[in-house]
Scaffold this active site. Structure first.
Site, mmCIF file in Angstrom:
data_model
loop_
_atom_site.group_PDB
_atom_site.id
_atom_site.type_symbol
_atom_site.label_atom_id
_atom_site.label_comp_id
_atom_site.label_asym_id
_atom_site.label_seq_id
_atom_site.Cartn_x
_atom_site.Cartn_y
_atom_site.Cartn_z
ATOM 1 N N GLU A 169 0.810 -1.218 0.000
ATOM 2 C CA GLU A 169 0.000 0.000 0.000
ATOM 3 C C GLU A 169 0.846 1.272 0.000
ATOM 4 O O GLU A 169 0.755 2.089 0.926
ATOM 5 C CB GLU A 169 -0.952 0.006 1.202
ATOM 6 C CG GLU A 169 -1.954 -1.126 1.178
ATOM 7 C CD GLU A 169 -2.923 -1.108 2.360
ATOM 8 O OE1 GLU A 169 -2.819 -0.205 3.213
ATOM 9 O OE2 GLU A 169 -3.775 -1.999 2.427
ATOM 10 N N GLU A 351 -5.194 -8.625 0.999
ATOM 11 C CA GLU A 351 -5.848 -8.181 2.235
ATOM 12 C C GLU A 351 -7.319 -7.985 1.947
ATOM 13 O O GLU A 351 -7.687 -7.309 0.983
ATOM 14 C CB GLU A 351 -5.311 -6.835 2.734
ATOM 15 C CG GLU A 351 -3.982 -6.899 3.409
ATOM 16 C CD GLU A 351 -3.592 -5.563 4.051
ATOM 17 O OE1 GLU A 351 -4.479 -4.760 4.420
ATOM 18 O OE2 GLU A 351 -2.380 -5.339 4.161
HETATM 19 O O1 IFM Z 1 -3.987 -3.068 9.248
HETATM 20 C C1 IFM Z 1 -4.012 -2.513 7.973
HETATM 21 C C2 IFM Z 1 -2.831 -2.990 7.160
HETATM 22 O O2 IFM Z 1 -1.630 -2.699 7.786
HETATM 23 C C3 IFM Z 1 -2.836 -2.304 5.814
HETATM 24 N N1 IFM Z 1 -4.109 -2.427 5.162
HETATM 25 C C4 IFM Z 1 -5.290 -2.115 5.915
HETATM 26 C C5 IFM Z 1 -5.279 -2.876 7.237
HETATM 27 C C6 IFM Z 1 -6.559 -2.552 8.034
HETATM 28 O O3 IFM Z 1 -6.626 -1.180 8.287
#
Ligand code: IFM
Length: 448
Positions: A169, A351
């Site tokens: 990210e 994710e």
């Molecule tokens: O916890 C975070 C992760 O580190 C990066 N993506 C979003 C998740 C939830 O906020």
């Protein structure tokens, strides 16, 4: 999109879980780890809810074997984790820390012994403080520092790790760090944001080159948050704000890395920092595209905002997760289809998950049915995307464990496994049983 059954997924579809170093490891002063920017940021009042820090987190550094056993019980085929750069290079460059590298040896060997494929991400936001002190992502020298770090990791682990990601990210840590002051270094500095964006992209290019040179059989990619960017209201100004948010949030990194150019507004803003040959250095055809997705994001026009747009909340009447994030599985489906059409790469969802404020019930169980509902509708949406032609090859739940949720501290829990922070005891939630059952039935279906 009607009825989509399980067999819609590819036979070798990978089911996994994800975590990141600062969010779970703890042990911040153990075995020679150097400080990261998050160590200091947490200590500065007002930055993290409840004054929480990653000092102990889930103590995964000492409990990784127990965590591997939890993954084995889930039946996952892969685990995505990140290396803490300051654990292996305490000052970010120069002398490597053997004890830090040895921890990741143990973790990787343990995963392989449990038949779980390690997916290694180089950077999930815990920049060594020593590099921040030299300008961090605003110093172009960081491109070389990151390349050297990537070389160290590829050389050490490339014999056992087949999947590497450069960044997790990148638009989140740059936009939140330099645009909105929600992450370290806590700035609202548009010039800094555009410079950092470009240098992170250059570091990605240097990282890909180093990984390919020193781990030649590995498959290399990057992990991007991709969500529809929507206008908060029906005005043309809000629509324009949403286009800007889309460029910053969804396009600043993948467009440069995969298509070789910045989107229009960003191209103008970044132009002062671009040197001849830079875009060719950034643009490397990755082997795969990592998608992180939770919910749509919203923007509204704000002429006084440093970036020309303001972050906005979703409309009041949308369905929400227990921590108030919009739930919109159709947006997930459409995102996967868009990413497929735009970049034409194998997609792995690295994710997806739901946050909640939870505690065990009187029987000591965590019956997280809302999370199960979220995961179930989102995995159905993924199947719909596959049926529509998107080349999605894996899905990783965020997260294996409840963990340090950045500015929200430990209050928001995303784990399939509950962590009782005072004792560090792990308790699989109902969603862990649900996910294990899903994986079992998918495997059985694939074997038929
Ligand atoms: O916890 C975070 C992760 O580190 C990066 N993506 C979003 C998740 C939830 O906020």
């Amino acid at each position: 999109m009607g009825d989509v059954n399980r067999s819609s997924l590819p036979r070798d579809f990978i089911w996994g879980v994800s975590t990141s170093s600062y969010q779970i490891e703890g042990a911040v002063q153990v075995d020679g780890r150097g400080p990261s920017v998050w160590d200091g940021y947490c200590r500065s009042p007002g930055h993290v809810a409840n004054g929480d820090t990653g000092d102990v987190a889930c103590d995964h550094y000492h409990r990784y074997q127990e965590d591997i056993a939890l993954m084995r019980d889930l039946g996952v085929g892969a685990y995505r984790f990140s290396i803490a750069w300051p654990r292996v290079l305490p000052t970010g460059r120069g002398q490597a820390n053997e004890a830090g590298l040895a921890f990741y040896d143990r973790l990787i060997d343990g995963l392989l012994a449990a038949n779980i494929e390690p997916w290694l991400c180089l950077y999930h936001w815990d920049l060594p403080q020593a590099l921040e002190d030299q300008g961090g992502w605003l110093n172009r020298d960081i491109v070389g520092w990151f390349g050297d770090y990537a070389q160290l990791i590829a050389t050490r682990f490339g014999d056992r790790v087949g999947r590497f990601a450069t960044f997790n990210e990148p638009s989140v840590f740059t936009l939140f760090g330099y645009g909105f002051a929600w992450h370290p270094p806590g700035a609202t500095d548009p010039a800094g944001l555009y410079k950092a964006t470009h240098y992170v992209n250059l570091a990605h290019g240097a990282g890909v080159d180093a990984l390919r040179a020193h781990a030649p059989s590995a498959l290399v990619g990057a992990i991007h948050n991709v969500q529809p960017a929507r206008a908060a209201g029906p005005t043309a100004a809000d629509e324009a704000a949403a286009v800007l948010l889309d460029e910053h949030w969804n396009k600043a990194f993948p467009e440069a890395q995969i298509l070789g150019h910045y989107p229009p507004a960003l191209a103008r803003a970044i132009e002062p920092y671009i040197q001849p040959g830079d875009l060719a250095r950034i643009c490397r055809q990755p082997d795969w595209f990592g998608v992180n997705h939770y919910s749509p994001v919203y923007a509204r026009a704000d002429a006084t905002a440093p970036l020309g747009f303001a972050w906005a909340d979703a409309p009041a009447d949308v369905p929400r997760s227990p921590i108030g994030w919009q739930m919109d599985p159709a947006a997930f489906r459409d995102t996967l289809i868009d990413v497929h059409r735009r970049y034409r790469l194998p997609i792995y969802v690295l994710e997806n998950g739901a946050g909640a404020v939870e505690k065990p019930d009187a029987a000591g169980a965590i019956e997280d049915h809302e999370r199960i509902g979220y995961l179930s509708t989102y995995t159905d949406a993924l199947r719909e995307a596959v049926v529509a032609g998107a080349d999605v090859r894996g899905y990783f739940v965020w997260s294996l464990l409840d963990n340090f949720e950045w500015g929200a501290g430990y209050a928001s829990r995303f784990g399939l496994v509950y962590v009782d922070y005072p004792t560090l005891r792990r308790i699989p939630k109902a969603s862990a049983r649900w996910y294990a059952q899903l994986i079992r039935s998918e495997r059985a279906g694939a074997a038929r």
